[in-house]
Design a protein around this motif. Structure first.
Motif, PDB file in Angstrom:
ATOM      1  N   MET A 128       0.862  -1.180   0.000  1.00 48.04           N
ATOM      2  CA  MET A 128       0.000   0.000   0.000  1.00 48.04           C
ATOM      3  C   MET A 128       0.899   1.231   0.000  1.00 48.04           C
ATOM      4  N   PHE A 129       0.594   2.182  -0.889  1.00 49.82           N
ATOM      5  CA  PHE A 129       1.398   3.395  -0.973  1.00 49.82           C
ATOM      6  C   PHE A 129       0.514   4.595  -1.245  1.00 49.82           C
ATOM      7  N   ASP A 130       1.047   5.774  -1.010  1.00 50.65           N
ATOM      8  CA  ASP A 130       0.330   7.032  -1.164  1.00 50.65           C
ATOM      9  C   ASP A 130       0.414   7.476  -2.619  1.00 50.65           C
ATOM     10  N   VAL A 131      -0.736   7.675  -3.254  1.00 52.10           N
ATOM     11  CA  VAL A 131      -0.776   8.118  -4.652  1.00 52.10           C
ATOM     12  C   VAL A 131      -1.209   9.579  -4.779  1.00 52.10           C
ATOM     13  N   SER A 132      -1.158  10.317  -3.689  1.00 54.93           N
ATOM     14  CA  SER A 132      -1.662  11.695  -3.698  1.00 54.93           C
ATOM     15  C   SER A 132      -0.581  12.715  -4.023  1.00 54.93           C
ATOM     16  N   SER A 133       0.379  12.363  -4.838  1.00 55.55           N
ATOM     17  CA  SER A 133       1.455  13.300  -5.148  1.00 55.55           C
ATOM     18  C   SER A 133       0.994  14.425  -6.084  1.00 55.55           C
ATOM     19  N   PHE A 134      -0.115  14.229  -6.799  1.00 54.09           N
ATOM     20  CA  PHE A 134      -0.571  15.236  -7.754  1.00 54.09           C
ATOM     21  C   PHE A 134      -1.735  16.086  -7.246  1.00 54.09           C
ATOM     22  N   ASN A 135      -2.370  15.668  -6.163  1.00 56.42           N
ATOM     23  CA  ASN A 135      -3.466  16.478  -5.634  1.00 56.42           C
ATOM     24  C   ASN A 135      -3.334  16.562  -4.115  1.00 56.42           C
ATOM     25  N   GLN A 136      -4.208  17.281  -3.491  1.00 58.41           N
ATOM     26  CA  GLN A 136      -4.104  17.530  -2.054  1.00 58.41           C
ATOM     27  C   GLN A 136      -4.804  16.466  -1.205  1.00 58.41           C
ATOM     28  N   THR A 137      -5.604  15.630  -1.811  1.00 57.66           N
ATOM     29  CA  THR A 137      -6.301  14.611  -1.039  1.00 57.66           C
ATOM     30  C   THR A 137      -5.405  13.396  -0.845  1.00 57.66           C
ATOM     31  N   GLN A 138      -5.550  12.790   0.311  1.00 55.75           N
ATOM     32  CA  GLN A 138      -4.769  11.578   0.561  1.00 55.75           C
ATOM     33  C   GLN A 138      -5.472  10.391  -0.057  1.00 55.75           C
ATOM     34  N   ALA A 139      -4.727   9.628  -0.827  1.00 53.32           N
ATOM     35  CA  ALA A 139      -5.281   8.430  -1.451  1.00 53.32           C
ATOM     36  C   ALA A 139      -4.230   7.337  -1.388  1.00 53.32           C
ATOM     37  N   TRP A 140      -4.639   6.188  -0.892  1.00 55.44           N
ATOM     38  CA  TRP A 140      -3.728   5.048  -0.801  1.00 55.44           C
ATOM     39  C   TRP A 140      -4.266   3.917  -1.651  1.00 55.44           C
ATOM     40  N   LYS A 141      -3.364   3.168  -2.209  1.00 56.72           N
ATOM     41  CA  LYS A 141      -3.774   1.993  -2.965  1.00 56.72           C
ATOM     42  C   LYS A 141      -2.675   0.939  -2.891  1.00 56.72           C
ATOM     43  N   TYR A 142      -3.070  -0.286  -3.203  1.00 57.80           N
ATOM     44  CA  TYR A 142      -2.103  -1.377  -3.280  1.00 57.80           C
ATOM     45  C   TYR A 142      -1.616  -1.496  -4.715  1.00 57.80           C
ATOM     46  N   GLY A 143      -0.344  -1.745  -4.851  1.00 56.28           N
ATOM     47  CA  GLY A 143       0.247  -1.911  -6.169  1.00 56.28           C
ATOM     48  C   GLY A 143       1.752  -2.032  -6.068  1.00 56.28           C
ATOM     49  N   TYR A 144       2.407  -1.748  -7.171  1.00 56.49           N
ATOM     50  CA  TYR A 144       3.870  -1.814  -7.266  1.00 56.49           C
ATOM     51  C   TYR A 144       4.397  -0.386  -7.415  1.00 56.49           C
ATOM     52  N   PRO A 145       4.643   0.318  -6.325  1.00 53.69           N
ATOM     53  CA  PRO A 145       5.021   1.732  -6.426  1.00 53.69           C
ATOM     54  C   PRO A 145       6.382   1.974  -7.085  1.00 53.69           C
ATOM     55  N   PHE A 146       7.268   0.997  -7.075  1.00 53.12           N
ATOM     56  CA  PHE A 146       8.605   1.190  -7.635  1.00 53.12           C
ATOM     57  C   PHE A 146       8.704   0.768  -9.103  1.00 53.12           C
ATOM     58  N   LYS A 147       7.647   0.170  -9.616  1.00 54.42           N
ATOM     59  CA  LYS A 147       7.684  -0.371 -10.980  1.00 54.42           C
ATOM     60  C   LYS A 147       7.905   0.718 -12.037  1.00 54.42           C
ATOM     61  N   ASP A 148       7.269   1.847 -11.855  1.00 54.51           N
ATOM     62  CA  ASP A 148       7.376   2.931 -12.836  1.00 54.51           C
ATOM     63  C   ASP A 148       8.233   4.086 -12.331  1.00 54.51           C
ATOM     64  N   LEU A 149       9.082   3.827 -11.383  1.00 57.27           N
ATOM     65  CA  LEU A 149       9.971   4.846 -10.822  1.00 57.27           C
ATOM     66  C   LEU A 149      11.226   4.903 -11.698  1.00 57.27           C
ATOM     67  N   HIS A 150      11.190   5.753 -12.716  1.00 61.67           N
ATOM     68  CA  HIS A 150      12.231   5.742 -13.744  1.00 61.67           C
ATOM     69  C   HIS A 150      13.522   6.424 -13.308  1.00 61.67           C
ATOM     70  N   ASN A 151      13.423   7.467 -12.503  1.00 61.58           N
ATOM     71  CA  ASN A 151      14.619   8.246 -12.197  1.00 61.58           C
ATOM     72  C   ASN A 151      15.380   7.745 -10.966  1.00 61.58           C
ATOM     73  N   ARG A 152      14.817   6.809 -10.208  1.00 59.12           N
ATOM     74  CA  ARG A 152      15.491   6.291  -9.008  1.00 59.12           C
ATOM     75  C   ARG A 152      15.317   4.778  -8.947  1.00 59.12           C
ATOM     76  N   ASN A 153      16.329   4.111  -8.429  1.00 60.07           N
ATOM     77  CA  ASN A 153      16.284   2.663  -8.262  1.00 60.07           C
ATOM     78  C   ASN A 153      16.108   2.363  -6.779  1.00 60.07           C
ATOM     79  N   TYR A 154      15.000   1.748  -6.418  1.00 61.71           N
ATOM     80  CA  TYR A 154      14.712   1.500  -5.007  1.00 61.71           C
ATOM     81  C   TYR A 154      15.732   0.551  -4.374  1.00 61.71           C
TER      82      TYR A 154
END
Length: 176
Positions: A93-119
């Protein structure tokens, strides 16, 4: 010929042992933090649910007595799945509210599309991105790394087994 038999015994014991460890590591991935509720709620990642450590690195290795080709296939599948799982990162579960002010959490693969950093190299992401289960990244990296190493060892053992069988066949033809 005696050398070939001794090598076969050692290889058989080694393959059996690594099969049990691979199955155990995959079982642990199904229960993050040893908590069954994640599995029951369907909150376990696809890579762990594929069970490549159970059937690829475990069951197929144990059936290698019947077919070394099947054992090699199982080890390769486990190796590839573990590598992809390490590349994609944990299912959490990770926070997907980086683009808006509301807090939203969801389950998924947060590092899968992280292009500029390697977890895997940026440990600061390990506790800040995945909110649940706790220590999801450590759990994921630990057990998929174990599966990756075990399957690599199994590939090596099966290749040695192929070579040993081949040499045993031809050396036995030369003996009187």
């Amino acid at each position: 010929m005696a050398c070939s038999r001794t090598c076969s015994r050692i290889l058989g014991l080694s393959l059996g042992t690594t099969a049990l460890f691979a199955a155990g590591a995959n079982m642990a991935l199904l229960f993050p933090n040893w908590d069954v509720t994640y599995l029951l709620r369907g909150l376990v990642g696809t890579h762990a649910m594929l069970g490549s450590g159970l059937w690829g690195g475990g069951l197929m290795m144990l059936t290698s007595l019947l077919s070394s080709g099947l054992a090699l296939l199982g080890a390769l599948i486990c190796f590839i799945t573990s590598g992809v799982a390490l590349k994609d990162g944990p299912f959490c579960m990770f926070d997907v509210s980086s683009f808006n002010q509301t807090q939203a959490w969801k389950y998924g693969y947060p590092f899968k599309d992280l292009h500029n950093r390697n977890y895997l190299h940026d440990r600061s992401l390990w506790n800040s991105v995945c909110l649940e289960p706790s220590k999801a990244v450590v759990w994921h990296v630990s057990f998929f790394s174990v599966l990756l190493c075990i399957s690599l060892l199994q590939i090596l053992l099966v290749v040695i087994h192929f070579i040993n069988s081949f040499l045993g066949l031809f050396c036995s033809l030369c003996e009187e």
